[in-house]
Motif scaffolding. Structure first.
Motif, PDB file in Angstrom:
ATOM      1  N   PRO A  75      55.775  34.056  31.777  1.00 61.70           N
ATOM      2  CA  PRO A  75      54.453  34.732  31.982  1.00 61.70           C
ATOM      3  C   PRO A  75      54.503  36.316  32.046  1.00 61.70           C
ATOM      4  O   PRO A  75      55.502  36.937  32.654  1.00 61.70           O
ATOM      5  N   THR A  76      53.320  36.951  31.302  1.00 60.16           N
ATOM      6  CA  THR A  76      53.478  38.474  31.250  1.00 60.16           C
ATOM      7  C   THR A  76      52.355  38.944  32.374  1.00 60.16           C
ATOM      8  O   THR A  76      52.236  40.184  32.846  1.00 60.16           O
ATOM      9  N   ALA A  77      51.506  38.039  32.667  1.00 59.76           N
ATOM     10  CA  ALA A  77      50.310  38.426  33.500  1.00 59.76           C
ATOM     11  C   ALA A  77      49.939  37.542  34.723  1.00 59.76           C
ATOM     12  O   ALA A  77      49.916  36.309  34.220  1.00 59.76           O
ATOM     13  N   LEU A  78      49.612  37.941  35.763  1.00 59.51           N
ATOM     14  CA  LEU A  78      49.147  36.977  36.973  1.00 59.51           C
ATOM     15  C   LEU A  78      47.710  37.359  37.184  1.00 59.51           C
ATOM     16  O   LEU A  78      47.243  38.437  37.459  1.00 59.51           O
ATOM     17  N   VAL A  79      46.941  36.280  36.915  1.00 60.86           N
ATOM     18  CA  VAL A  79      45.540  36.627  37.101  1.00 60.86           C
ATOM     19  C   VAL A  79      44.929  35.438  37.839  1.00 60.86           C
ATOM     20  O   VAL A  79      45.209  34.204  37.521  1.00 60.86           O
ATOM     21  N   ALA A  80      44.392  35.562  39.070  1.00 55.09           N
ATOM     22  CA  ALA A  80      44.271  34.468  40.023  1.00 55.09           C
ATOM     23  C   ALA A  80      43.284  34.801  41.160  1.00 55.09           C
ATOM     24  O   ALA A  80      43.340  35.885  41.692  1.00 55.09           O
ATOM     25  N   ASN A  81      42.416  33.710  41.600  1.00 51.63           N
ATOM     26  CA  ASN A  81      41.864  33.768  42.650  1.00 51.63           C
ATOM     27  C   ASN A  81      42.677  33.089  43.824  1.00 51.63           C
ATOM     28  O   ASN A  81      42.778  32.085  43.836  1.00 51.63           O
ATOM     29  N   LEU A  82      43.275  34.061  44.587  1.00 52.22           N
ATOM     30  CA  LEU A  82      44.418  33.380  45.367  1.00 52.22           C
ATOM     31  C   LEU A  82      43.660  32.798  46.670  1.00 52.22           C
ATOM     32  O   LEU A  82      42.940  33.576  47.245  1.00 52.22           O
ATOM     33  N   PRO A  83      44.425  31.618  47.233  1.00 52.15           N
ATOM     34  CA  PRO A  83      43.945  31.294  48.798  1.00 52.15           C
ATOM     35  C   PRO A  83      44.306  32.342  49.547  1.00 52.15           C
ATOM     36  O   PRO A  83      45.349  32.879  49.725  1.00 52.15           O
ATOM     37  N   TYR A  84      43.309  32.706  50.439  1.00 56.83           N
ATOM     38  CA  TYR A  84      43.541  33.549  51.343  1.00 56.83           C
ATOM     39  C   TYR A  84      44.608  33.557  52.219  1.00 56.83           C
ATOM     40  O   TYR A  84      45.349  34.675  52.486  1.00 56.83           O
ATOM     41  N   ASN A  85      45.068  32.367  52.683  1.00 61.71           N
ATOM     42  CA  ASN A  85      46.052  32.367  53.677  1.00 61.71           C
ATOM     43  C   ASN A  85      47.542  32.593  53.348  1.00 61.71           C
ATOM     44  O   ASN A  85      48.403  32.662  54.035  1.00 61.71           O
TER      45      ASN A  85
END
Length: 279
Positions: A117-127
């Protein structure tokens, strides 16, 4: 590309008998405009292999697939991990997606089916947002950039500069890997279920760590000690790390840091210098 809206999300959720859980930090994006904005701000190109953590029902995944070379989606929920390829197949983009059923906190390069992977794009879990970001930056050296959606308070902490009230361990450790900045707010109404907090976008651009003879682990040990007791001076806070307050003062002075300063006043370069001078 036909993206998921509120109606499609509800149909999928009913089909899967899905009840979003707080334990997994599940808040699904139901607004197509928001996912398009994330992809645009992330500056995803046809050269990018994107790693997405917590794709959920696929709202963001579907917006990423047409723009990226490939998307590796890491999903801990087995039901969601099984459904995502089916949702993507309906839109004819299966060849650009790899779904990994795994805990993102344990992902290593060898788990990603040969993709770097070259890019991290995410709606991350808050916890788990901060530990996931730090783990992936460490575990995946191929990552050059990232854009993550996190709780607004977490976004502030990650992007905070020295001297800020919210500057702390996440700020310094993220700065070891990348230039970090806030990249815009996100309201509550774009999620289902709607969270009781606002969200924010955080941009990360990889850069080299500070030039130092100390290891990352040694520098992070200093950071942890310095912020364990925020109100203490560094001379006192680092006494356990150095062996005594006097030894801490000696290391601080050798690093060019005033012993009466506090951790929130130092940048990552200063912590690296301190680590070099551990007695």
């Amino acid at each position: 590309m036909r993206l998921l809206g509120p109606a499609e999300i509800r149909i999928l959720a009913n089909k899967l008998d899905l009840r979003p859980t707080k334990k997994l930090g599940q808040n699904f994006v139901i607004d197509a405009g928001t996912v398009r904005r994330i992809v645009r701000v992330a500056e995803v190109t046809s050269d990018d292999v994107v790693i997405e953590v917590g794709p959920g029902l696929g709202s963001l995944t579907l917006a990423l697939l047409p723009e990226a070379r490939h998307v590796v989606a890491v999903e801990i929920d087995p039901v969601l991990a099984a459904q995502l390829p089916l949702t993507v197949a309906e839109r004819g983009l299966s060849d650009k997606l790899t779904v990994i059923h795994a805990d993102a906190m344990k992902v290593a390069p060898g788990d990603l089916s040969g993709h770097a992977p070259t890019a991290l794009v995410a709606n991350l879990p808050y916890n788990v947002a901060v530990p996931v970001v730090l783990h992936l930056l460490e575990a995946l050296p191929s990552l050059r950039k990232g854009l993550v959606m996190v709780q607004a308070e977490v976004a502030d902490r990650l992007a905070a500069a020295p001297g800020s009230k919210v500057y702390g361990i996440p700020s310094v450790k993220a700065a070891w890997y990348a230039d970090v900045r806030r990249a815009g707010p996100v309201g509550r109404s774009v999620f289902w279920p709607a969270p009781n907090v606002d969200s924010g976008l955080v941009s990360l651009v990889r850069r080299d760590p500070p030039p130092t003879t100390a290891t990352r682990e040694e520098v992070f040990a200093v950071i942890d000690a310095a912020f364990a007791q925020r109100r203490k001076t560094l001379r006192a806070a680092l006494a356990g790390w150095a062996g005594s307050p006097a030894a801490a003062e000696q290391a601080l002075r050798a690093a060019g840091v005033t012993p009466s300063e506090r951790g929130e006043q130092l940048d990552v370069h200063a912590f690296a210098r301190i680590a070099e001078h551990k007695p």
